[in-house]
Design an enzyme around this catalytic site. Structure first.
Site, mmCIF file in Angstrom:
data_model
loop_
_atom_site.group_PDB
_atom_site.id
_atom_site.type_symbol
_atom_site.label_atom_id
_atom_site.label_comp_id
_atom_site.label_asym_id
_atom_site.label_seq_id
_atom_site.Cartn_x
_atom_site.Cartn_y
_atom_site.Cartn_z
ATOM 1 N N ASP A 133 0.783 -1.241 0.000
ATOM 2 C CA ASP A 133 0.000 0.000 0.000
ATOM 3 C C ASP A 133 0.815 1.291 0.000
ATOM 4 O O ASP A 133 0.422 2.258 -0.647
ATOM 5 C CB ASP A 133 -0.960 -0.018 1.195
ATOM 6 C CG ASP A 133 -2.063 1.026 1.079
ATOM 7 O OD1 ASP A 133 -2.375 1.418 -0.048
ATOM 8 O OD2 ASP A 133 -2.592 1.433 2.110
ATOM 9 N N CYS A 243 -19.904 1.346 0.802
ATOM 10 C CA CYS A 243 -19.919 0.689 -0.508
ATOM 11 C C CYS A 243 -19.403 -0.742 -0.432
ATOM 12 O O CYS A 243 -19.788 -1.604 -1.232
ATOM 13 C CB CYS A 243 -19.129 1.504 -1.529
ATOM 14 S SG CYS A 243 -17.363 1.687 -1.182
#
Length: 343
Positions: A133, A243
């Site tokens: 990341d 989401c």
């Protein structure tokens, strides 16, 4: 020989607890550079200047380490034990994104990636680099190219086998390993993830405008949040899972095997009144080892103030008032906004 090595590598990854693994070439995502350029040209990265600064590497994994011949992509499950959407009903408490409720996943995942890398070096030699990341690696397109899943309409990776509650890690190697077939889109006509977004952060399916995304606004964005977006934050004080939580493919979600990803009790629905009074030392102590610590006390308390204002609870008015003259001007602004709404 390499087919046997790839199979053994995936078996070792499974033994270490990874939910899935796959292999692709470093140049497997030629479309990524163009998509990233379009995103940045539109200014959708907001204050994340590092996305523009390292576009050359981010858009072309082969340029990041030219000697690499294969990319091994790993998925690590962090499926929550509860429904994150339930936390939104308790307006006097803060909703913290599932991934941030325990240890910083960067540390946990990188340790496992290094263990897998050591195994590969011992078995076959070569050289490796591992990324989690923080490096300019587009993990989600690479994961799709390696067959782990596909980028859904919410732009996150999801799979028919494990849903979308996953962290992604990459292991680059100079070994030439057999490639897996890329996964294709299985979202169909579903728009659940787009419809649920409180701030309409998706201009179109498969597109994200970070400037309207609650995860960006509560974590990456410095300074005051636009007044028109504050109500949409609700009681979300660090990140947003809406989401992800609504995706129907989560019926196949894999249980998180790593105990370090299980939520800390004090980070599951903490009282806003308790968080609002944290000074810098208390903030650092409370969030030691947590990814929340990196945004600092001021930005965090700013988020708490927005949640206070959205709580609708007049009992929290005095809490907001107590921060109206905070030393940090952004916190003071957020507190005054909250106090006005609660009055």
């Amino acid at each position: 020989m390499n087919e046997t090595l790839a199979a053994a590598l995936k078996a070792e990854a499974a033994r270490l607890g990874f939910a899935a693994s796959g292999i692709c070439a470093p140049d497997a995502i030629p479309e990524a550079a163009g998509r990233l350029a379009t995103f940045v040209e539109a200014g959708r990265q907001g204050q994340m200047g590092w996305m523009a600064e390292r576009m050359h590497w981010r858009g072309n994994p082969a340029a990041l380490w030219p000697e690499a011949r294969s990319v091994v992509m790993l998925a690590e499950s962090y499926t929550p034990e509860d429904n994150p959407l339930d936390a939104l009903d308790h307006r006097d408490r803060g909703a913290i994104s599932v991934y941030a409720r325990h240890r910083d996943y960067h540390d946990v995942l990188k340790k496992k990636l290094k263990a897998l890398g050591r195994w590969l070096l011992a078995e076959a030699g070569g050289e490796i680099k591992v990324f989690v990341d923080t490096a300019p690696v587009m993990e989600k397109p690479l994961a799709q190219a390696a067959g782990l899943g596909w980028q859904g309409k919410h732009t996150n990776l999801l799979s028919r086998d494990f849903g979308n509650w996953v962290f992604l890690g990459a292991l680059f190697t100079t070994l030439d390993l057999p490639r897996d077939a890329a996964e294709r889109d299985h979202c169909g006509s579903c728009t659940a993830c787009l419809d649920i977004c409180p701030t309409q952060a998706f201009p179109a399916p498969f597109q994200l405008d970070a400037r309207r995304c609650i995860s960006y606004l509560t974590i990456e964005h410095k300074g005051p949040v636009d007044v028109g977006l504050r109500e949409g934050l609700g009681n979300r004080i660090y990140g947003c899972d809406d989401c992800l939580a609504v995706c129907p493919w989560n019926k196949f979600a894999v249980e998180a095997r790593e105990a370090k990803y299980h939520a800390r009790p004090d980070l599951t629905g903490p009282a806003l009144a308790e968080l609002a009074v944290l000074d810098d030392a208390a903030f650092r102590a409370r969030f030691s080892g947590s990814p929340i610590k990196r945004i600092g006390r001021d930005r965090f308390v700013r988020n708490v103030c927005y949640a206070l204002g959205n709580s609708g609870d007049p009992r929290l008015r005095d809490v907001a008032q107590g921060l109206c003259e905070d030393a940090d001007p952004t916190v003071a602004d957020a507190a005054r906004w909250a106090f006005a709404r609660l009055s």
